[in-house]
Scaffold this active site. Sequence first.
Site, PDB file in Angstrom:
ATOM      1  N   LYS A  76       0.835  -1.335   0.019  1.00 52.50           N
ATOM      2  CA  LYS A  76      -0.016   0.048   0.064  1.00 52.50           C
ATOM      3  C   LYS A  76       0.955   1.423   0.101  1.00 52.50           C
ATOM      4  O   LYS A  76       0.666   2.273  -0.803  1.00 52.50           O
ATOM      5  CB  LYS A  76      -0.903   0.103   1.303  1.00 52.50           C
ATOM      6  CG  LYS A  76      -2.009  -1.140   1.154  1.00 52.50           C
ATOM      7  CD  LYS A  76      -2.629  -1.100   2.684  1.00 52.50           C
ATOM      8  CE  LYS A  76      -1.830  -1.127   3.976  1.00 52.50           C
ATOM      9  NZ  LYS A  76      -1.127  -2.285   4.387  1.00 52.50           N
TER      10      LYS A  76
ATOM     11  N   ARG B 127      11.404  -2.607  10.967  1.00 48.07           N
ATOM     12  CA  ARG B 127      10.629  -2.190  12.138  1.00 48.07           C
ATOM     13  C   ARG B 127      10.343  -3.175  13.139  1.00 48.07           C
ATOM     14  O   ARG B 127      10.271  -4.399  12.779  1.00 48.07           O
ATOM     15  CB  ARG B 127       9.216  -1.654  11.465  1.00 48.07           C
ATOM     16  CG  ARG B 127       9.128  -0.490  11.235  1.00 48.07           C
ATOM     17  CD  ARG B 127       8.094   0.237  10.248  1.00 48.07           C
ATOM     18  NE  ARG B 127       6.844  -0.581  10.507  1.00 48.07           N
ATOM     19  CZ  ARG B 127       5.725  -0.611   9.885  1.00 48.07           C
ATOM     20  NH1 ARG B 127       5.943   0.084   8.681  1.00 48.07           N
ATOM     21  NH2 ARG B 127       4.396  -0.986  10.406  1.00 48.07           N
TER      22      ARG B 127
ATOM     23  N   ARG C 105      11.485  -6.164   4.631  1.00 49.64           N
ATOM     24  CA  ARG C 105      11.081  -4.644   4.592  1.00 49.64           C
ATOM     25  C   ARG C 105      12.213  -3.805   5.258  1.00 49.64           C
ATOM     26  O   ARG C 105      12.357  -4.214   6.609  1.00 49.64           O
ATOM     27  CB  ARG C 105       9.818  -4.199   5.166  1.00 49.64           C
ATOM     28  CG  ARG C 105       9.570  -2.681   5.119  1.00 49.64           C
ATOM     29  CD  ARG C 105       8.135  -2.566   5.148  1.00 49.64           C
ATOM     30  NE  ARG C 105       7.239  -2.810   6.266  1.00 49.64           N
ATOM     31  CZ  ARG C 105       5.903  -2.651   6.244  1.00 49.64           C
ATOM     32  NH1 ARG C 105       5.271  -2.177   5.380  1.00 49.64           N
ATOM     33  NH2 ARG C 105       5.331  -3.143   7.407  1.00 49.64           N
TER      34      ARG C 105
ATOM     35  N   ARG D 292      -0.570  -9.286  13.191  1.00 47.85           N
ATOM     36  CA  ARG D 292      -1.058  -8.212  12.494  1.00 47.85           C
ATOM     37  C   ARG D 292      -2.076  -8.585  11.300  1.00 47.85           C
ATOM     38  O   ARG D 292      -2.946  -7.986  11.042  1.00 47.85           O
ATOM     39  CB  ARG D 292      -0.033  -7.338  11.967  1.00 47.85           C
ATOM     40  CG  ARG D 292       0.605  -6.180  12.988  1.00 47.85           C
ATOM     41  CD  ARG D 292       1.837  -5.869  12.537  1.00 47.85           C
ATOM     42  NE  ARG D 292       1.895  -5.022  11.429  1.00 47.85           N
ATOM     43  CZ  ARG D 292       2.663  -4.557  10.814  1.00 47.85           C
ATOM     44  NH1 ARG D 292       4.030  -4.904  10.999  1.00 47.85           N
ATOM     45  NH2 ARG D 292       2.522  -3.751   9.649  1.00 47.85           N
TER      46      ARG D 292
ATOM     47  N   ARG E 119      -8.983   1.556   8.615  1.00 47.64           N
ATOM     48  CA  ARG E 119      -8.877   0.125   9.088  1.00 47.64           C
ATOM     49  C   ARG E 119     -10.069  -0.647   9.776  1.00 47.64           C
ATOM     50  O   ARG E 119      -9.934  -1.852   9.949  1.00 47.64           O
ATOM     51  CB  ARG E 119      -7.630   0.086   9.710  1.00 47.64           C
ATOM     52  CG  ARG E 119      -6.230  -0.222   9.102  1.00 47.64           C
ATOM     53  CD  ARG E 119      -5.357  -0.012  10.168  1.00 47.64           C
ATOM     54  NE  ARG E 119      -4.025  -1.065   9.823  1.00 47.64           N
ATOM     55  CZ  ARG E 119      -3.134  -0.472   9.171  1.00 47.64           C
ATOM     56  NH1 ARG E 119      -2.891   0.968   8.944  1.00 47.64           N
ATOM     57  NH2 ARG E 119      -2.012  -1.192   8.883  1.00 47.64           N
TER      58      ARG E 119
END
Length: 215
Positions: free
Chosen positions: A13, A160, A127, A171, A88
Amino acid sequence: MKIIMLGAPGAGKGTQAKKIAGKYGIPHISTGDIFRANIKNGTELGKKAKTYMDQGLLVPDELVVDLVVDRVNQEDCTKGYVLDGFPRTIPQAEALDKALADVDQKIDYAINVEVPDENIVNRMSGRRACVSCGATYHLVYAPTKEEGICDNCQGSLILRDDDKPETVKKRLNVYHEQTQPLIDYYTKAGVLVEVDGTIDIDDVFAAIVKVLEEA
Ligand code: ADP
Ligand code: ADP
Ligand code: ZN
């Protein structure tokens, strides 16, 4: 052009939102980035948000809705914007619709970037985010020119905390329970667009541009 990005954590996204914002000259509004900036600056909002984010849970709706409504009412949003990571939950979507309806506006597109769960943990563990400017990379799929150093600003790159596999699984569950129902919500509103998020970054972007320019 008012656009919402939907999709699982790590679907791409943010990557696509930045490209859309760049091409069409509209702001990219990421609630995750806003929370991380607040955490970095040690604000009250940051302190509250961090306890949820660290556990892979959503920050409560009341901490996020007003913030986004204020943001989209700012001057630079008159031509449109790309919302990334908001809404969300159904209540967030309803609150946004109501705030927009109050000023005779509506969302034009909700773009769902589809990536199966099996690919997600892989995506997230690779990531890397720049600590200074927030740019996002991937060790394999979107590498920097020099390892560990941001192409934009020379800042250093980190994994992260919430991208570690245990938190990613949490998540993903939260996504399926609380966020996935938005796909139905925006289908009913007649604005849903589906794109395959498993292909190359530039090919995903080409598919999105095609839809935006067809209308
Ligand atoms: P990703 O891009 O990987 O999906 P984000 O940067 O959007 O992650 O979000 C990171 C975390 O910030 C989320 O796990 C959640 O705790 C919090 N967050 C971001 N946006 C929202 C939102 N709209 N509502 C509730 N929590 C949010
Ligand atoms: P989200 O905002 O949905 O959480 P990101 O845009 O941050 O997702 O992308 C998650 C990770 O996957 C990043 O490391 C990014 O570089 C990488 N990525 C994004 N899109 C693709 C793609 N189409 N193919 C491979 N990797 C991708
Ligand atoms: Zn940087």
